[in-house]
Design a protein around this motif. Structure first.
Motif, PDB file in Angstrom:
ATOM      1  N   ALA A 117       0.651  -1.165  -0.135  1.00  0.00           N
ATOM      2  CA  ALA A 117       0.046  -0.024  -0.118  1.00  0.00           C
ATOM      3  C   ALA A 117       0.934   1.162   0.077  1.00  0.00           C
ATOM      4  CB  ALA A 117      -0.803   0.042   1.287  1.00  0.00           C
ATOM      5  N   ILE A 131      -6.763  -0.419   5.004  1.00  0.00           N
ATOM      6  CA  ILE A 131      -6.051  -0.238   3.534  1.00  0.00           C
ATOM      7  C   ILE A 131      -5.399  -1.629   3.330  1.00  0.00           C
ATOM      8  CG2 ILE A 131      -4.405   0.867   2.557  1.00  0.00           C
ATOM      9  CD1 ILE A 131      -6.465   2.497   3.538  1.00  0.00           C
ATOM     10  N   ASN A 132      -6.218  -2.196   2.424  1.00  0.00           N
ATOM     11  CA  ASN A 132      -5.730  -3.707   2.134  1.00  0.00           C
ATOM     12  C   ASN A 132      -4.445  -3.680   1.092  1.00  0.00           C
ATOM     13  OD1 ASN A 132      -6.416  -6.398   2.317  1.00  0.00           O
ATOM     14  ND2 ASN A 132      -8.485  -5.723   2.528  1.00  0.00           N
ATOM     15  N   VAL A 135      -3.164  -1.023  -2.111  1.00  0.00           N
ATOM     16  CA  VAL A 135      -4.064  -0.044  -2.365  1.00  0.00           C
ATOM     17  C   VAL A 135      -3.129   1.421  -2.504  1.00  0.00           C
ATOM     18  CG1 VAL A 135      -5.526   1.588  -1.170  1.00  0.00           C
ATOM     19  CG2 VAL A 135      -5.848  -1.068  -1.039  1.00  0.00           C
ATOM     20  N   LEU A 149     -10.601  -0.097   2.332  1.00  0.00           N
ATOM     21  CA  LEU A 149     -10.406  -0.185   0.550  1.00  0.00           C
ATOM     22  C   LEU A 149      -9.755  -1.645   0.349  1.00  0.00           C
ATOM     23  CD1 LEU A 149     -10.833   2.701   1.487  1.00  0.00           C
ATOM     24  CD2 LEU A 149      -8.600   3.363   0.191  1.00  0.00           C
ATOM     25  N   SER A 153      -7.410  -1.077  -4.678  1.00  0.00           N
ATOM     26  CA  SER A 153      -8.074   0.019  -4.974  1.00  0.00           C
ATOM     27  C   SER A 153      -7.236   1.218  -4.912  1.00  0.00           C
ATOM     28  CB  SER A 153      -9.171   0.156  -3.746  1.00  0.00           C
ATOM     29  OG  SER A 153     -10.179  -0.955  -3.824  1.00  0.00           O
ATOM     30  N   CYS A 154      -7.599   2.203  -5.524  1.00  0.00           N
ATOM     31  CA  CYS A 154      -7.061   3.701  -5.973  1.00  0.00           C
ATOM     32  C   CYS A 154      -7.881   4.925  -5.575  1.00  0.00           C
ATOM     33  CB  CYS A 154      -6.306   3.559  -7.049  1.00  0.00           C
ATOM     34  SG  CYS A 154      -5.559   4.845  -7.517  1.00  0.00           S
TER      35      CYS A 154
END
Length: 193
Positions: A117, A131-132, A135, A149, A153-154
């Motif tokens: 991340a 926050i995975n 990300v 998230l 994801s962004c």
């Protein structure tokens, strides 16, 4: 080097194992075990004991330095974090050693940030945010309390993910866009430009 602090993990499923591994790879905490509502069917996970259900979390206040909730469901995570605080637990913030967090970013208590991340300049992560892996939260983005998230994801610079929103794997929140409170976005959703 200071002595590691003891950590209790609420949730012994997949994300609980991920948190335990991230903690073992870091230098701040030593995970001592889990509380999980599958107990007594599950008595161990990731080589660590499951002590009981989350109903007994108050009895561990004097035995651990901190606790973290490793449960993906945003409402359940919020409820358990509030119970931990009411019982007097200190909430841990966990950052995987292979995540990159800007020194000017703000991370509240109970946040978990996984491997790969990137958290940008002056981004803010509210309490209990997940926050995975992989990300990106770009500069000045705001991720409000209990949001989640998903992998890959962004969130673009200056964008907002409101309280309790869940961006499932591969979602994008573009410039000047926002995910609404408690909204669940299907994998690959694109908001904004």
């Amino acid at each position: 080097m200071s002595e590691r602090k003891t950590l209790l993990i609420l949730g012994a499923g997949g994300y609980g194992c991920t948190i335990a591994e991230a903690v073992q790879e870091g230098s701040l905490y030593t995970p001592i075990g889990f509380l999980d509502d599958s107990y007594p069917e599950r008595t161990a996970s990731f080589g660590l004991p499951v002590f009981g259900t989350t109903k007994i979390l108050g009895s561990y206040v004097q035995h651990v330095d901190a606790a973290v909730v490793a449960i993906g469901d945003n409402q359940v995570r919020q409820d358990l974090i509030l119970k931990l605080q009411s019982a007097g637990h200190r909430l841990a913030t966990i950052v995987h050693p292979e995540a990159k967090v800007s020194p000017s970013a703000v991370l509240e208590s109970g946040v978990t940030v996984m491997s790969g991340a990137v958290i940008g300049t002056q981004a803010s992560l509210g309490q209990g945010v997940i926050i995975n892996a992989g990300v990106t939260v770009d500069h000045h983005a705001e991720i409000h309390d209990f949001a989640h998230l998903g992998v890959g994801s962004c969130v673009a610079g200056g964008s907002v993910v409101d309280k309790g929103a869940w961006l499932r794997a591969g979602c994008i929140v573009g410039y000047r866009a926002a995910a609404q409170a408690w909204q669940i976005l299907p994998p690959g959703t694109v908001l904004g430009e």
